[in-house]
Design a protein around this motif. Structure first.
Motif, mmCIF file in Angstrom:
data_model
loop_
_atom_site.group_PDB
_atom_site.id
_atom_site.type_symbol
_atom_site.label_atom_id
_atom_site.label_comp_id
_atom_site.label_asym_id
_atom_site.label_seq_id
_atom_site.Cartn_x
_atom_site.Cartn_y
_atom_site.Cartn_z
ATOM 1 N N ARG A 328 1.084 -0.907 -0.287
ATOM 2 C CA ARG A 328 0.143 0.134 -0.058
ATOM 3 C C ARG A 328 1.107 1.113 0.051
ATOM 4 N NH1 ARG A 328 -1.543 -3.917 1.711
ATOM 5 N NH2 ARG A 328 -4.262 -3.964 1.547
ATOM 6 N N GLN A 329 0.483 2.458 -1.170
ATOM 7 C CA GLN A 329 1.051 3.106 -1.101
ATOM 8 C C GLN A 329 1.605 4.196 0.231
ATOM 9 O OE1 GLN A 329 3.544 3.542 -4.181
ATOM 10 N NE2 GLN A 329 4.092 5.326 -2.929
ATOM 11 N N TYR A 330 0.898 4.565 0.349
ATOM 12 C CA TYR A 330 0.352 5.553 1.303
ATOM 13 C C TYR A 330 1.145 4.612 2.832
ATOM 14 C CZ TYR A 330 -4.083 2.969 2.959
ATOM 15 O OH TYR A 330 -4.928 1.616 3.250
ATOM 16 N N SER A 332 4.250 2.806 2.574
ATOM 17 C CA SER A 332 5.131 2.470 2.479
ATOM 18 C C SER A 332 6.551 2.539 3.153
ATOM 19 C CB SER A 332 5.298 2.723 0.726
ATOM 20 O OG SER A 332 5.647 3.797 0.638
ATOM 21 N N ARG A 400 8.137 -8.812 -3.482
ATOM 22 C CA ARG A 400 7.893 -8.223 -4.237
ATOM 23 C C ARG A 400 8.453 -8.613 -5.530
ATOM 24 N NH1 ARG A 400 12.720 -6.149 -0.901
ATOM 25 N NH2 ARG A 400 12.484 -3.906 -0.244
#
Length: 508
Positions: A328-330, A332, A400
C-alpha cells in the motif's frame, strides 16, 4: 516500564546523576561496546569477502559454525575462552603467553567471539544485494579483488554496515553474563550489571528504573544518529541467488584471504574445541549420572521450546504486517520502521522487562507463580531481533517478486503461504533455531527469577562454577553445547527439510 515507573521517585534521580560511579559505568559501557563493534566489523569485512569469492573445503562447515557460535550459550563460551586464554590455559601451556583475561581484554575477546560471526552473516546478506550483472561486467573487465571491492562491494556493504554496527553495539552495550563473568570487578561494570545489582542485591526499583531509562535513552540516541547517516538499504527484487563470476586473482589477495581466515579460525575454533575437552575426562560419566543435571535439562527445554515458538510467531507477525504495508503506497514508509521497532527491544535490558512484567503480574494477583511465564516471555521477546534478521529478507523478497502475480491471479492468505512455504522453510528453520538457542542459553533473566524448582542448565553451570566445582561445571557445559547443537540441527532438518536445507547451504 510502566510498572517500574510506578515504583519510581523522580525527585531522587538527580542524586543518581551526580554520582561519579554512574558516569564511570556509562563511559566504560560505551567504550567497550564501541571497541567490540568496531573490531568485530573490521575482521568480518575481509572474512565475508573471502567467503564470497573463495570456494574451499570446509567452507559450508565454517558458515554453519558461524551460525551456531553467535547464539552459543554465553556461560559455555566464557568457559571455553577461560580454557584457551586463562592463566593455566592452552595458550599459556603451549607458548607461555599470559593474557589478562579478567578485564577489558577478556570482555573484548568474548564479544568478538560472539559478534564477528554475526557480522559476517549480516555482511553476506549485503552481498546478496549486488546484481549478477555487475559481477559479470567486473569479470569481463578483468577487475582485481581490490578494484571490485572499491567500486562494487563497498557501495553495497556501506548500506548494511550501519544496521550491523547498531545491532552489535546494542548487544555489547547491554552485555550481562560476559561482563559479570570476565569483568573482574566494579571497575569494568556496565549498566546492565548495575541494573542487576540494583534488582538482585538491593531490590531498589527506583534505581533500576532510572538506570534502565538511561540505557534506553543512550541506545536510542545512538541508533537514531547512525540510522540518520546511513544510506537506504534496498534489495534487488529480481534475484533469488547471485551467480558468482571469477575475478582477477593475485598473490596479495590470496595472502589477504589467508590472514582473514586465520583470524576467524583463531578467534572462533579454539574456544569451541576447548568446550568439548572434558568429554575425555573420567569425571564426565559421573556428571551424567547427576539427577540435578537432568532436572536442569528438563527445565531448560520447558523454557526454550515455548519461548522459541512465541518468538517465531512474533517474527512472522512482524513480517506479515510489513508486507501488508509494502503493498500500500500510503504505508510504504512503515516496513523499515517496523523492522527497527523489532530491533529496539535490545535497548531495554531483559532484566528490566522481566522485573516490570513480574510486578505487573503480581498486581494482578499471580505472585511468584508467574516466574516461569515471565522467563518464557522475556526470552521470546529478546530473541526477536535475531528472528527478524533471519525472516525479513526472504519475506521482503517474495513480496517484491510475486506481488503483482498474486494480485492478478487473486491469490491470498493461506494460498500464498502454501506457495511460499518451500522457499521460506530454510529462513523459518534458522529463525526458530536462533530463538531456541538464545532461550536455552539465557542466564540473565533466569539468574534473577531462578528458584529451587526453576534452575536451567546455564544457571546450574553458573552455580557450579561459583562453588569452585570447575570440573563438574565443564562437564555440564559439554552437555549444554551438545544439546544446543542437537536442537539447532534438528530444527534445520525437520523444519527446513532436506531440499530446503540444500537450498540454504547453496545460498550460504
Amino acid at each position: 516500564m510502566a510498572a517500574l515507573l510506578r515504583y519510581s521517585e523522580l525527585h531522587s534521580w538527580l542524586g543518581y546523576m551526580q554520582q561519579p560511579y554512574l558516569w564511570r559505568v556509562v563511559r566504560f559501557s560505551l567504550w567497550q561496546a564501541l571497541l567490540s563493534s568496531g573490531i568485530s566489523l573490521l575482521i568480518a569485512i575481509p572474512v565475508a569477502s573471502c567467503l564470497i569469492h573463495r570456494q574451499f573445503y570446509g567452507r559450508s562447515l565454517l558458515l554453519q559454525l558461524f551460525s551456531v557460535s553467535m547464539v552459543v550459550p554465553t556461560i559455555v563460551a566464557i568457559l571455553g575462552l577461560v580454557v584457551v586464554y586463562g592463566r593455566s590455559g592452552w595458550l599459556s601451556s603451549l607458548f607461555g603467553v599470559q593474557i589478562p583475561l579478567y578485564g577489558l581484554l577478556g570482555i573484548l575477546l568474548a564479544h568478538v567471539f560472539f559478534n564477528m560471526p554475526l557480522a559476517v552473516r549480516l555482511l553476506m546478506q549485503g552481498y546478496d544485494l549486488i546484481p549478477a550483472g555487475q559481477w559479470r561486467q567486473a569479470s569481463q573487465l578483468g577487475f582485481s579483488r581490490w578494484n571490485a571491492f572499491r567500486l562494487i562491494e563497498w557501495h553495497y556493504l556501506k548500506k548494511v554496515l550501519p544496521g550491523a554496527f547498531v545491532l552489535i553495539f546494542m548487544l555489547c552495550f547491554s552485555s550481562f553474563a560476559v561482563v559479570l563473568s570476565l569483568g573482574g570487578g566494579p571497575k569494568f561494570s556496565t549498566l546492565e550489571v548495575a541494573i542487576y545489582q540494583a534488582l538482585r542485591f538491593e531490590f531498589d526499583l527506583n534505581k533500576a528504573s532510572f538506570l534502565a531509562l538511561l540505557q534506553v535513552l543512550i541506545c536510542t540516541l545512538f541508533a537514531v544518529i547512525v540510522y540518520r547517516l546511513a544510506p537506504v538499504n534496498r534489495q534487488d527484487m529480481s534475484l533469488l541467488s547471485i551467480k558468482s563470476y571469477a575475478l582477477k586473482d593475485s598473490f596479495l589477495s590470496k595472502i589477504g584471504d589467508a590472514i582473514a581466515l586465520l583470524c576467524a579460525f583463531v578467534l572462533v575454533i579454539p574456544p569451541f574445541l576447548a568446550i568439548f575437552d572434558p568429554m575425555f575426562s573420567p569425571i564426565f560419566l559421573q556428571a551424567l549420572q547427576s539427577k540435578a543435571l537432568w532436572n536442569a535439562v528438563f527445565v531448560s527445554l520447558q523454557i526454550a521450546i515455548p519461548a522459541a515458538m512465541v518468538s517465531l510467531f512474533l517474527g512472522v507477525s512482524f513480517g506479515v504486517l510489513a508486507r501488508f504495508c509494502m503493498a500500500r503506497q500510503y504505508l510504504s514508509i512503515l516496513p523499515n520502521k517496523l523492522e527497527h521497532l523489532g530491533n529496539m527491544i535490545l535497548m531495554v535490558p531483559g532484566l528490566v522487562i522481566a522485573t516490570g512484567l513480574f510486578l505487573f503480574l503480581r498486581d494482578l494477583g499471580w505472585g511468584l507463580g508467574s516466574s516461569y511465564w515471565v522467563v518464557v516471555w522475556v526470552n521470546a521477546v529478546m530473541a526477536l531481533p535475531f528472528v527478524l534478521r533471519a525472516l525479513m529478507p526472504m519475506m521482503y523478497q517474495q513480496e517484491r517478486r510475486f506481488r503483482n502475480l498474486y494480485l492478478s491471479l487473486g491469490v491470498r492468505a493461506g494460498s500464498r503461504w502454501r506457495l511460499e512455504w518451500p522457499l521460506l522453510r530454510p529462513s523459518i528453520a534458522q529463525a526458530f533455531g536462533y530463538a531456541l538457542l538464545l532461550s536455552l542459553g539465557d542466564m540473565g533473566v533466569i539468574a534473577l527469577f531462578g528458584s529451587q524448582g526453576l534452575v536451567s542448565l546455564p544457571l546450574y553451570l553458573f552455580q557450579l562454577i561459583g562453588s569452585y566445582q570447575l570440573e563438574e561445571g565443564a562437564c555440564v557445559a559439554v552437555v549444554l553445547i551438545l544439546l544446543c547443537l542437537a536442537l539447532f540441527f534438528s530444527s534445520s532438518f525437520f523444519i527446513g527439510g532436506r531440499k530446503a536445507k540444500g537450498a540454504l547451504n547453496a545460498r550460504n
